[in-house]
Design a protein around this motif. Structure first.
Motif, short mmCIF file in Angstrom:
data_model
loop_
_atom_site.label_atom_id
_atom_site.label_comp_id
_atom_site.label_asym_id
_atom_site.label_seq_id
_atom_site.Cartn_x
_atom_site.Cartn_y
_atom_site.Cartn_z
N LEU A 117 -21.56 -80.47 -79.85
CA LEU A 117 -20.39 -79.41 -78.78
C LEU A 117 -19.58 -78.52 -79.23
CD1 LEU A 117 -19.77 -78.54 -75.62
CD2 LEU A 117 -18.06 -80.56 -75.46
N ARG A 118 -18.33 -78.81 -80.10
CA ARG A 118 -17.63 -77.88 -80.97
C ARG A 118 -17.99 -77.19 -81.39
NH1 ARG A 118 -12.92 -83.03 -80.63
NH2 ARG A 118 -12.65 -82.70 -77.95
N SER A 119 -19.19 -78.07 -82.42
CA SER A 119 -19.67 -76.77 -83.71
C SER A 119 -20.74 -75.87 -83.15
CB SER A 119 -21.32 -78.09 -83.94
OG SER A 119 -21.60 -78.45 -83.55
N SER B 199 -13.61 -70.52 -81.43
CA SER B 199 -11.84 -70.26 -80.87
C SER B 199 -11.06 -69.11 -81.93
CB SER B 199 -11.46 -71.31 -80.78
OG SER B 199 -12.19 -72.16 -79.35
N ILE C 281 -18.73 -73.89 -80.17
CA ILE C 281 -18.46 -73.01 -79.71
C ILE C 281 -17.00 -72.68 -80.43
CG2 ILE C 281 -15.86 -73.23 -78.42
CD1 ILE C 281 -17.48 -75.12 -76.92
N SER D 210 -9.55 -73.31 -70.81
CA SER D 210 -9.94 -73.26 -71.44
C SER D 210 -10.39 -74.31 -72.29
CB SER D 210 -9.62 -71.86 -72.94
OG SER D 210 -8.41 -72.59 -73.41
N SER D 211 -9.54 -74.86 -72.58
CA SER D 211 -9.17 -76.20 -73.12
C SER D 211 -10.18 -77.00 -72.55
CB SER D 211 -7.85 -77.02 -72.68
OG SER D 211 -6.75 -75.90 -73.42
N PRO E 47 -14.42 -76.92 -74.47
CA PRO E 47 -14.39 -77.54 -75.94
C PRO E 47 -13.92 -78.87 -76.08
CG PRO E 47 -12.68 -76.62 -76.32
CD PRO E 47 -12.64 -75.89 -74.74
N ARG E 48 -14.30 -79.38 -74.52
CA ARG E 48 -13.43 -81.32 -73.89
C ARG E 48 -12.03 -81.41 -75.20
NH1 ARG E 48 -17.22 -86.48 -74.29
NH2 ARG E 48 -16.07 -87.10 -72.55
N TYR E 49 -10.92 -80.76 -74.77
CA TYR E 49 -9.68 -81.58 -75.61
C TYR E 49 -9.86 -82.40 -74.15
CZ TYR E 49 -10.53 -77.36 -78.94
OH TYR E 49 -10.34 -76.56 -80.13
#
Length: 586
Positions: free
Chosen positions: A413-415, A419, A417, A384-385, A388-390
């Motif tokens: 990308l993160r906008s 969580s 997704i 799961s990390s 979002p490319r953590y």
């Protein structure tokens, strides 16, 4: 020191004019120190050289008016150099704090797993304040401490070079002794700042875990740890202060010797008629001013070393580069974007030589729900990390649509997704503020629609101030079920096409659980959803179940298919059913 000056010059970017104005006012202030004794010297010469009895006169009104004007300029210039330096310092503090925080925020997740939060707080606030203190006081006062004695020395050598040489002879000796001590002070202050960071970090840890401390009756032990860190900080500070005060004591002693030499040598010369009383007066007055700046300079070494150490610590932090960044040429996809997710032969480890995920492959079609199950440590949270490319995989790729996520801008990308984490985090603020965090520009109507869909509107309106009720730090004033529903409302409001949902296992009553399940059903509807599953009901309803064991995908299929296989998934359900739990460790 050269490195510090280079870093310090960089920090002053955009504020150098203000600091230059401060320095200019300081130079005017220095000039006003020179002139009054010289004017009074003329009065003494007129009084002591039989001019008072002759026909020559001295214009006392003009003399006193000039002195009054000089002291007025002295006051204004003193105000100016202090005012401009402080304005520059507060701007530098603001700029550096903002820059440091933005940089910290940009660092990858790996960095935060290796650093204590309190240490970062100390660097971004305490160290920055030390730099501000040096800008406000150290820079202008250092310049004055150099300019004033230098200009006075020039005047004294003009009046009587031989007497000036005698009275200023102790200065090189004092400078050498001060230099010897200064060399060791920086390392000592480095130790002080490190001890302070450790203290702040421990206080932050304890306050974050205050409930655990109280529940295990560990108040005394926790206070003892704080006292231990505090005592080490105290001892390091005392040692540093003790060493830092030595130069000031040396200058004080040498300054006294200089004044004694003026009185002895100058008095002898005046008695023998080789120097006038007026010139001796200037020597005596100037000697008090010449050594005073050296005393300030010695004392400011303490401030300089703290600023040097703090600047180094801040720049050391700013030098850390994130490896999770937009690569060259990344662009927002222009074609019609699809929101399916694909893990392709992903291998990953948090540290070199460590493997947490091994050759993981599975897909989530657009609008599907895929549940990850597995024992603790199987790699569910790691997967799961990666989405979002953590973190970036060591091998393989994660794709959204047909795009490797490393080729998509991070913000884009993160906008897209949303969580919802098992450990719900709420910021200290109102309920409304926390929900709006998902989409700050949303209207009140949209917020209320999201909370109704999350089955949260009713309990929110029952709070003392409704949507404007403060939730406390980390949402401490709300129950676990209430925090979960606010987190769901926040994700609903963001309305992202991809959802990462870590089901909460908080103990809630049956009615609250039903409300949460109903809200979750609305949340995952029509979204590409990756669920870390803890509830059997979620697994049953998922389109696909991915079973993980020791970082590998061992089974894939829906609930009925995997149960019928009678392998890993079947044994996990049987183990959970046998002890009466509800699939809670999957």
């Amino acid at each position: 020191m050269v490195k510090f000056l280079r870093q310090f010059y960089q920090i002053l970017e955009g504020r150098r004019l203000l600091l230059s104005l401060s320095v200019g006012c300081g130079l005017i202030f220095a000039l006003t120190n020179l002139v009054p004794p010289l004017l009074i010297r003329e009065l003494i010469r007129w009084l002591t050289e039989d001019n008072a009895a002759s026909s020559s006169t001295i214009n006392l009104p003009l003399l006193t008016t000039a002195l009054l004007g000089i002291y007025a300029v002295r006051g204004l210039s003193r105000f100016g150099y202090g005012r401009f330096s402080h304005v520059a310092a507060y701007h530098v503090m603001h700029d550096l704090m903002a820059r440091t925080y933005r940089h910290i925020q940009s660092l990858p997740h790996r960095f935060f797993t290796q650093e204590r939060t309190g240490n970062l707080i100390a660097r971004s606030i305490n160290d920055v304040e030390a730099v501000e203190d040096f800008v406000a006081h150290g820079v202008p006062e250092t310049i004055l401490a150099v300019v004033i004695p230098t200009s006075m020395m020039v005047v004294l050598f003009t009046l009587d070079a031989s007497l000036a040489c005698i009275t200023l002879a102790p200065i090189p000796i004092a400078a050498f002794l001060v230099y010897r001590f200064v060399r060791s002070v920086r390392e000592i202050w480095q130790n002080v700042r490190s001890r302070l960071s450790e203290l702040v970090a421990q206080v932050q840890d304890n306050l974050s875990g205050i409930a655990v401390i109280k529940s295990f009756v560990q108040e005394d032990a926790s206070a003892g740890r704080i006292e231990g860190h505090s005592s080490r900080f105290r001892d390091a500070s005392i040692e540093a202060n003790q060493i830092s005060l030595v130069p000031a004591g040396l200058v004080e002693t040498v300054g006294g010797i200089g004044i004694v030499l003026v009185i002895w040598s100058g008095g002898t010369s005046a008695l023998e008629g080789r120097i006038s009383v007026a010139d001796l007066f200037v020597f005596i007055v100037y000697m008090g001013h010449i050594y005073q700046p050296f005393l300030q300079l010695a004392s400011m070494n303490d401030m300089l070393q703290r600023a040097s150490v703090s600047t180094g610590r801040v720049f050391q932090l700013l030098a850390i580069k994130s490896d999770i960044i937009d690569g060259p040429g990344v662009t927002v996809p222009t074609a019609q974007m699809t929101w399916d997710v694909h893990f392709r032969n992903v291998t990953f480890g948090y540290d070199p030589g460590e493997v947490v995920l091994q050759d993981v492959s599975f897909s989530i079609e657009e609008g599907q729900v895929v549940a990850l199950v597995g024992h603790t440590g199987a790699g569910k949270t790691t997967i799961s990390s990666l989405l979002p490319r953590y973190y970036d995989p060591g091998q393989g790729a994660v794709l959204v649509g047909s795009y490797d996520i490393r080729r998509i801008p991070l913000d884009y990308l993160r906008s897209n997704i949303a969580s919802v984490h098992q450990d719900v985090f709420l910021f200290h603020g109102s309920v409304r503020d926390n929900i709006l965090f998902g989409r700050p520009e949303a209207s009140d109507t949209e917020v209320e629609q999201a909370t109704r869909a999350a089955n949260a509107d009713e309990f929110i309106r029952d709070l003392p101030e409704g949507y404007h009720t403060l939730v406390g730090e980390r949402g401490v004033r709300l129950s676990g079920g209430q925090k979960q529903r606010i987190a769901i409302a926040r994700a609903l409001l963001k309305d992202a096409p991809i959802l990462i949902f870590d089901e909460a296992t908080s103990a809630v009553d049956t009615q609250t659980e039903l409300l949460i399940q109903e809200a979750v059903a609305k949340l995952i509807s029509h979204r590409t959803t990756l669920v870390i599953a803890h509830r059997l009901s979620t697994v049953r309803n998922a389109d696909c179940v991915v079973v993980l064991e020791q970082g590998r995908v061992v089974e894939t299929g829906n609930h009925e298919e995997l149960f019928a296989l009678g392998q890993v998934y079947y044994r996990m359900i049987e183990a959970q059913s046998s002890d009466g739990s509800v699939f809670s460790t999957l």
